[in-house]
Write a protein that holds these residues in place. Structure first.
Motif, short mmCIF file in Angstrom:
data_model
loop_
_atom_site.label_atom_id
_atom_site.label_comp_id
_atom_site.label_asym_id
_atom_site.label_seq_id
_atom_site.Cartn_x
_atom_site.Cartn_y
_atom_site.Cartn_z
N TYR B 180 0.83 -1.20 0.00
CA TYR B 180 0.00 0.00 0.00
C TYR B 180 0.86 1.26 0.00
CZ TYR B 180 -4.31 -2.55 0.69
OH TYR B 180 -5.39 -3.37 0.53
N GLU B 182 3.79 1.54 -1.20
CA GLU B 182 4.44 1.72 -2.50
C GLU B 182 3.52 2.43 -3.48
OE1 GLU B 182 7.59 -1.98 -2.66
OE2 GLU B 182 5.63 -2.16 -3.61
N ASP B 183 2.22 2.14 -3.34
CA ASP B 183 1.27 2.74 -4.27
C ASP B 183 0.90 4.16 -3.89
OD1 ASP B 183 -0.71 -0.24 -5.06
OD2 ASP B 183 1.22 0.53 -5.76
N LEU B 188 0.46 13.96 -2.79
CA LEU B 188 -0.38 14.40 -1.68
C LEU B 188 0.47 14.83 -0.51
CD1 LEU B 188 -3.09 11.62 -1.93
CD2 LEU B 188 -3.26 14.01 -2.59
N GLN B 190 3.57 15.76 -0.70
CA GLN B 190 4.29 16.99 -1.10
C GLN B 190 3.40 18.18 -0.86
OE1 GLN B 190 7.15 15.96 -1.55
NE2 GLN B 190 7.63 15.22 -3.61
N SER B 290 -9.51 5.10 -2.48
CA SER B 290 -9.55 6.23 -3.33
C SER B 290 -8.94 5.94 -4.57
CB SER B 290 -8.83 7.32 -2.73
OG SER B 290 -7.81 7.67 -3.44
N GLY B 292 -7.81 6.27 -7.89
CA GLY B 292 -6.99 6.78 -8.84
C GLY B 292 -5.74 7.06 -8.32
N VAL B 294 -3.13 8.87 -8.73
CA VAL B 294 -2.77 9.85 -9.73
C VAL B 294 -1.28 9.78 -9.95
CG1 VAL B 294 -2.70 12.26 -10.19
CG2 VAL B 294 -4.62 11.29 -8.97
N LYS B 295 -0.91 9.30 -11.08
CA LYS B 295 0.54 9.18 -11.28
C LYS B 295 0.93 10.08 -12.43
CE LYS B 295 2.10 4.93 -9.28
NZ LYS B 295 1.35 4.54 -8.36
N ALA B 296 1.87 10.91 -12.17
CA ALA B 296 2.28 11.85 -13.22
C ALA B 296 3.06 11.12 -14.29
CB ALA B 296 3.14 12.92 -12.60
N THR C 2 -1.99 9.40 -18.25
CA THR C 2 -1.88 10.33 -17.14
C THR C 2 -3.04 11.30 -17.16
OG1 THR C 2 -0.54 11.76 -18.51
CG2 THR C 2 0.62 10.22 -17.07
N THR C 3 -3.37 11.76 -16.03
CA THR C 3 -4.41 12.79 -15.96
C THR C 3 -3.89 13.93 -15.12
OG1 THR C 3 -5.29 11.54 -14.11
CG2 THR C 3 -6.39 11.29 -16.22
N GLN C 4 -4.28 15.07 -15.50
CA GLN C 4 -3.80 16.23 -14.76
C GLN C 4 -4.84 16.76 -13.81
OE1 GLN C 4 -0.86 17.20 -14.70
NE2 GLN C 4 0.02 16.16 -16.48
N THR C 8 -10.76 12.83 -8.04
CA THR C 8 -11.25 12.35 -6.76
C THR C 8 -10.09 11.79 -5.96
OG1 THR C 8 -11.55 10.39 -8.00
CG2 THR C 8 -13.47 11.75 -7.61
N PRO C 10 -8.84 11.44 -1.71
CA PRO C 10 -9.54 11.32 -0.43
C PRO C 10 -9.64 12.65 0.28
CG PRO C 10 -7.34 10.44 -0.25
CD PRO C 10 -7.55 10.73 -1.70
N LEU C 25 9.65 23.16 -0.83
CA LEU C 25 9.70 22.10 0.18
C LEU C 25 10.67 22.50 1.28
CD1 LEU C 25 9.72 18.96 -2.08
CD2 LEU C 25 7.93 19.70 -0.53
N PRO C 205 -7.33 1.61 -10.03
CA PRO C 205 -7.93 2.81 -10.64
C PRO C 205 -8.99 2.40 -11.64
CG PRO C 205 -5.77 2.37 -11.57
CD PRO C 205 -5.95 1.38 -10.46
N LYS C 206 -10.02 3.21 -11.73
CA LYS C 206 -11.11 2.83 -12.61
C LYS C 206 -10.92 3.30 -14.04
CE LYS C 206 -15.07 3.93 -10.76
NZ LYS C 206 -16.04 2.91 -10.81
N GLU C 207 -10.09 4.33 -14.24
CA GLU C 207 -10.03 4.92 -15.58
C GLU C 207 -9.64 3.93 -16.65
OE1 GLU C 207 -7.64 6.57 -13.18
OE2 GLU C 207 -9.63 6.85 -12.32
N TYR C 234 -0.61 -8.09 -5.54
CA TYR C 234 -1.44 -8.54 -4.42
C TYR C 234 -1.57 -10.05 -4.43
CZ TYR C 234 -2.73 -3.65 -4.10
OH TYR C 234 -2.67 -2.29 -3.98
#
Lengths: 472, 296, 319
Positions: B180, B182-183, B188, B190, B290, B292, B294-296, C2-4, C8, C10, C25, C205-207, C234
């Motif tokens: 978990y 790792e993923d 967030l 940052q 949650s 997605g 979100v991976k750049a 990728t999405t910008q 959604t 949490p 930082l 991810p659902k996308e 997993y």
């Protein structure tokens, strides 16, 4: 007798040990630093007791005892508070399930913690616990009049039991000499219990007196369509499969487990008599035994008799005895006992088991432990326990002749069976230190033969293995 | 950055599936078959617990039910039979296993985080070392442990049990959580750091909530395995730290007598605490994470 | 892919007003940053060492001739190993352990993934059953062994009665025993795999799937090309745990058959138990277990490296 504790580790060699992943070389310094072996043996405690006997000699102390669930244990549970009143000693009981009892006990004794001062012990275990010096010799205690009360009367205990718990650990020497390693508490003769109701229904009046007739009766009684079979015996992968009915009849038929040639024990499971007997025994299981014989353990075998599925059981009389009490099992009230078939020459040699009390050599409370042991095996408490109705068989002749005869009078054939076999009932095994290893091998051999292996060759390879193991 | 909690708007189907297609009916049938197989022994155990001594091995489904077995297990009669107060054993198990899981979480979460997030040098070795606990056959360590525990006074203590149960709980916790972590999306954290929070607060506020299902799953599984562990409490404990799993087997009886009905009743009572825990935590297990990453 | 968009993500629990927002930082000295992971892992390291110690002692026994009948053991180098490796029964136990571990793990994995797939649909039936999925895990393997042994009994067991097999079918005969113990193992532990995989599935991810659906891909294609690669890590964690546990299996098999009939179900840890605890030959038992440990160690090393590769692939598949 050296006292054996586990390796003692000091902090210095703890750090040294950390660097090792099992490589041998670096372990050499550990060997001596670890203090493995060579410890001074714990001295016998009887010599320290003096000043005349008094039940309250150790008043205020506490002992820990280890037991396994058993009708004996249950019968004594309510009596424990009487012991505390009599002596002022507190008793902490720890109970371990039967299947794991010796796992726990073996680890504790090997580890040398001495936590439990007294524990239940079976006779064969003396052969394993005695040589490393884990149990206390009770002879000095018995002979010390300041430690043992005058009415104790050790000789009141049946002779076969007293000899069965004495050995000097010398290969080839029979039981009966050497130290007294445990005090018998309850014991069992391995005989046949049967369902009298069915026998009466079928008009069976003469009980088979020879093994071949016995087999025939078992086969005749088997009716798989009714989920009924003739004879229940243990068959699970354990030394306990050999010990009850098998060893009893084996001995009656004239076979022995080992012979001693003066310097070595030779395994005799492949003698002609042994092979013939084993073949018949296994065949009997196929034709008249439980379907899953190789998983049948103690409660399975006796349970099936109580349930009305097995018509006969060749196992401990004390295990089937409680099943005849009203409400204990489906066939309660219908059970009866007889000694089983005699040998070809009419002998009734029987193998027995005794649950006894032993004292830990590392115990720190030896006197209170001894007071407990003599109380538990004394006439008064045993009479009371027998009155409870599920305690069989009492080890004392006086208790048997009075209380037990009265209580068991209505158990059909029980007392007659007892009288028939008691003179020839003892441990029929040859004592040896590798008992569990070699006897479990024997059970495995039986299972293999049951599964189809040729009996003669399988028993020969068994004998060869056992001969080499037993003399090590 | 507005962050909203995900709410499932419709039941999730497998990608491509439609409701009530022939595929979905067969699928439901498959589920039913599994659960019949899965639940039948448990139902049978309940039935066994309701039978009296005479009927435990002589009846199938027709019998006269009685609650007395449950009563015996928790009453003084049960204590007399097994020399264990069953209720006390339940409490001891809770303390031992709960304690073990808490210790594993406290120690394991930072370790899993460090390994999952940063993959520092030596992290895979340490992770593998932890996994290797599960390799150690229990019997191999049991005799040395018995001796050592007696020497340092940990025998039959709750602390000793919690320590030794780490062998069971720690690998599960660390390995499950490492996946978990790792993923975990770095942005967030940052973002929180940019907002001026310290690293620890960022971790607690951002990372932990995301991996909550993972923590729940790991904690639950670790608890169950610790609860059901048999060999360690059998050898390394007597009455002070004895667990309820060992207590169950004491009801089996001995000397040729067997009380399967009492054992079943005891097993059912003993299974209740982990079951309750499982039902409470299920929310976290079940609710989708949650999405997605979100991976750049 | 990728999405910008700030999608959604949490909700943060209500947090106090942020301190002065900075735009870069916070700077942390390099040495502190480098030390951080190690500091975090120190408690875990302590536990590892604590457990390593009795393990090393146990391994050490394998090089002695330490037995109850031998109160003064001395070093015997590799004698125990020679004796054990030359023992035919040992190799039979290796075979039994290997068959059991592979069969049980394989079946549990396939069934577990299948179950997870079916439950992921969140149908009504699925929702009900999900609550009771975990029940078999609640029963300790020892107890499960006792219960299943009762069910298997041909004379009074419920299985033969319900399945109509009569009282002459022996589930634990020499030809059936291995199958039956695998059956019990999968009864207990398939839910373990299912739970892990299901949790993993729910975190995907659902996308990618939505996009694929739009493209008209079949369910099976999506499963193979999209879901499986992402799910592999997993699944592999579950496989690793089950396989390691199955190699060392003891509790329920011992209750069911004690390793019999003959040696039909005598796994390595049962063999070690016989030596150490029944025969009180600790050195021989330790030798068994050290050998078992080596087998498990090598297998685990291999599986973990596979896991690493799978994780890298999964990360690739998601982007």
């Amino acid at each position: 007798m050296t006292r054996f504790t586990g390796p003692q580790m000091s902090r210095r060699n703890m750090l040294a040990a950390l660097g090792i992943t099992g490589a041998a070389a670096a372990s050499l310094p550990l060997l001596s630093a670890c203090g493995v072996g060579g410890k001074a043996s714990a001295p016998n405690g009887a010599g320290e007791v003096s000043g005349g006997f008094d039940w309250r000699k150790a008043s205020g102390q506490t002992i820990n005892i280890l037991q396994t669930p058993h009708p004996y244990q249950l019968s004594y549970q309510p009596l424990l508070k009487e012991f505390t009143e009599l002596t002022g000693i507190n008793v902490n009981v720890d109970l371990v399930p039967e299947a794991d009892y010796f796992t726990k006990l073996n680890t504790e004794l090997a580890g040398g913690s001495g936590k439990h001062d007294a524990f239940m012990l079976g006779a064969y275990f003396i052969w394993q616990y005695g040589p490393p010096g884990w149990i206390e010799d009770l002879n000095p205690w018995l002979q010390n009049t300041s430690a043992t009360n005058a009415e104790y009367d050790f000789d009141d205990i049946f002779e076969g039991l007293r000899t069965s718990t004495r050995w000097d650990f010398t290969l080839g020497q029979p039981l009966g000499t050497g130290g007294q390693w445990a005090i018998p508490w309850g014991f069992e003769n391995n005989v046949v219990a049967y369902n009298k109701r069915i026998f009466d229904e079928k008009g069976i009046t003469k009980l088979p007196d020879r093994f071949d007739d016995f087999i025939q009766l078992a086969v005749d009684l088997t009716d798989r369509s009714q989920n009924r079979y003739g004879i229940a015996t243990r068959g699970s992968k354990s030394w306990a499969t050999i010990h009850p009915g098998f060893m009893t009849q084996y001995t009656r038929e004239g076979a022995v487990d080992y012979t001693f040639n003066g310097s070595e024990l030779i395994a005799e499971m492949d003698s002609d008599k042994a092979i013939e007997f084993t073949k018949k025994w296994i065949e009997m299981q196929h034709q008249a035994g439980p379907t899953s014989w190789t998983t049948y353990d103690y409660p399975n075998a006796t349970g099936d008799l109580g349930d009305g599925k097995a018509m006969m059981v060749f196992d401990a009389d004390s295990a089937t005895y409680p099943k005849n009490k009203p409400g204990a099992s489906k066939e309660a009230g219908n059970l009866a006992w007889y000694p089983g078939p005699a040998g070809p020459d009419g002998n009734y040699k029987t193998n027995l088991w005794t649950w006894s009390w032993a004292m830990s050599a590392n115990s720190r409370n030896k006197l209170p432990a001894w007071l407990f042991m003599q109380w538990a095996t004394g006439k008064e408490s045993m009479n009371k326990a027998v009155e409870g109705g599920t305690y069989a068989d009492p080890v004392r002749k006086s208790v048997f002749d009075t209380t037990f005869k009265r209580i068991a009078a209505d158990q059909y054939g029980y007392l007659e069976t007892f009288e028939t076999v008691i003179g020839q009932s003892k441990i029929q095994f040859t004592p040896q230190k590798k008992f569990f290893d070699t006897t479990q091998n024997w059970a495995v051999a039986l299972q293999d033969i049951y599964g189809g292996d040729d009996a003669a060759s399988r028993l020969r390879s068994l004998a060869k293995t056992n001969t080499s193991k037993v003399n090590l | 950055m507005a962050i909203t909690r995900f709410k499932p708007t419709r039941s999730e189907l497998l990608p491509g599936q439609r409701r009530l297609s022939p595929g979905s009916v067969t699928a439901d049938l498959g589920l039913i078959i599994w659960f019949v197989f899965s639940l039948f022994p448990i139902a049978w155990m309940v039935i066994l617990a309701l039978k009296n001594a005479q009927e435990q091995t002589t009846t199938y489904f027709q019998f006269s039910p009685t609650w007395s077995n449950f009563a015996t297990v928790v009453s003084d009669k049960g204590t007399q039979m097994t020399s264990v107060d069953f209720k006390a054993a339940l409490l001891t198990s809770l303390l031992n296993c709960g304690g073990a899981v808490i210790v594993s979480l406290v120690i394991g979460i930072p370790a899993a985080y460090a390994a999952g997030r940063w993959k520092y040098k030596g992290s895979s070795d340490l992770m593998f070392q932890m996994l290797s606990f599960r390799f150690a056959p229990e019997l191999m360590v049991i005799v040395p442990l018995f001796v050592i525990y007696n020497q340092i006074g940990l025998f039959d203590t709750k602390v000793g049990m919690i320590w030794v149960l780490q062998l069971v709980t720690m690998p599960l916790v660390v390995w499950i959580l490492r996946s978990y972590f790792e993923d975990l999306p770095e942005d967030l954290e940052q973002a929180a750091l940019l907002d001026g929070y310290t690293r620890t607060r960022a971790f607690v506020m951002v990372a932990l909530p995301i991996v909550r299902p993972g923590i729940a799953a790991a904690a639950l599984l670790a608890f169950i395995f610790a609860w059901n562990n048999y060999v360690f409490p059998l050898i390394l404990a007597d009455s002070n730290a004895g667990t309820v799993t060992v207590a169950i087997t004491k009801f089996l009886g001995g000397g040729g007598q067997a009380y399967y009905n009492l054992t079943a009743a005891a097993a059912i009572i003993a299974a209740l605490p982990p079951l309750i825990l499982a039902l409470t935590i299920q929310r976290y297990l079940v609710r989708g994470l949650s999405f997605g990453a979100v991976k750049a | 892919m990728t999405t910008q968009t700030p999608k959604t993500t949490p909700t943060q629990p209500d947090r106090p007003a942020a301190p002065q927002a900075r735009r870069e930082l916070p700077t942390v000295p390099t040495w502190r940053r480098k030390l951080r992971p190690y500091l975090l892992s120190i408690p875990a390291l302590v536990i590892v060492i604590g457990i390593l110690y009795p393990f090393v002692v146990g391994a050490y026994y394998a090089f002695l001739n330490y037995a109850a009948v031998n109160p003064n053991p001395h070093f015997v180098w590799f004698d125990n190993f020679k004796s054990v490796l030359g023992d035919q029964v040992f190799w039979q136990s290796v075979k039994v352990t290997a068959i059991f571990a592979v069969a049980a793990t394989a079946v549990e994995t396939v069934l577990g993934v299948g179950l997870a797939l079916l439950l992921n649909r969140s149908s009504i039936i699925g929702k009900i059953f999900e609550k009771v999925l975990i029940l078999p895990l609640m029963i300790a393997p020892v107890i499960a062994g006792v219960i299943w042994k009762l069910m298997f009994n041909p004379q009074f067991g419920i299985l033969n009665h319900v399945l109509g097999l009569g009282n002459t079918f022996d589930w634990l005969s020499s030809s059936h025993a291995l199958f039956s113990v695998v059956l019990v193992d999968l009864w207990i532990f398939t839910p373990f795999v299912a739970i892990l995989v299901l949790a993993g599935m729910r975190s995907l991810p659902k996308e990618p799937f939505e996009a694929s659906e739009v493209d008209g891909a079949s369910w099976f294609y999506m499963f193979r090309k999209l879901m499986l690669p992402m799910l592999w890590p997993y699944i592999l964690v579950a496989v690793i745990f089950r396989f390691m546990d199955n190699l060392k299996v003891f509790d329920h098999i011992y209750v069911l058959t004690a390793g019999g009939p003959g040696v039909a179900t005598r796994t390595l840890q049962i063999g070690a138990f016989e030596d150490s605890i029944i025969n009180l030959d600790y050195s021989r038992g330790s030798t068994y277990m050290l050998l078992l440990w080596i087998i498990v160690f090598i297998t685990a090393r291999y599986l973990v490296s596979v896991l690493g590769k799978a994780q890298r692939r999964a990360a690739g598949a998601e982007s």
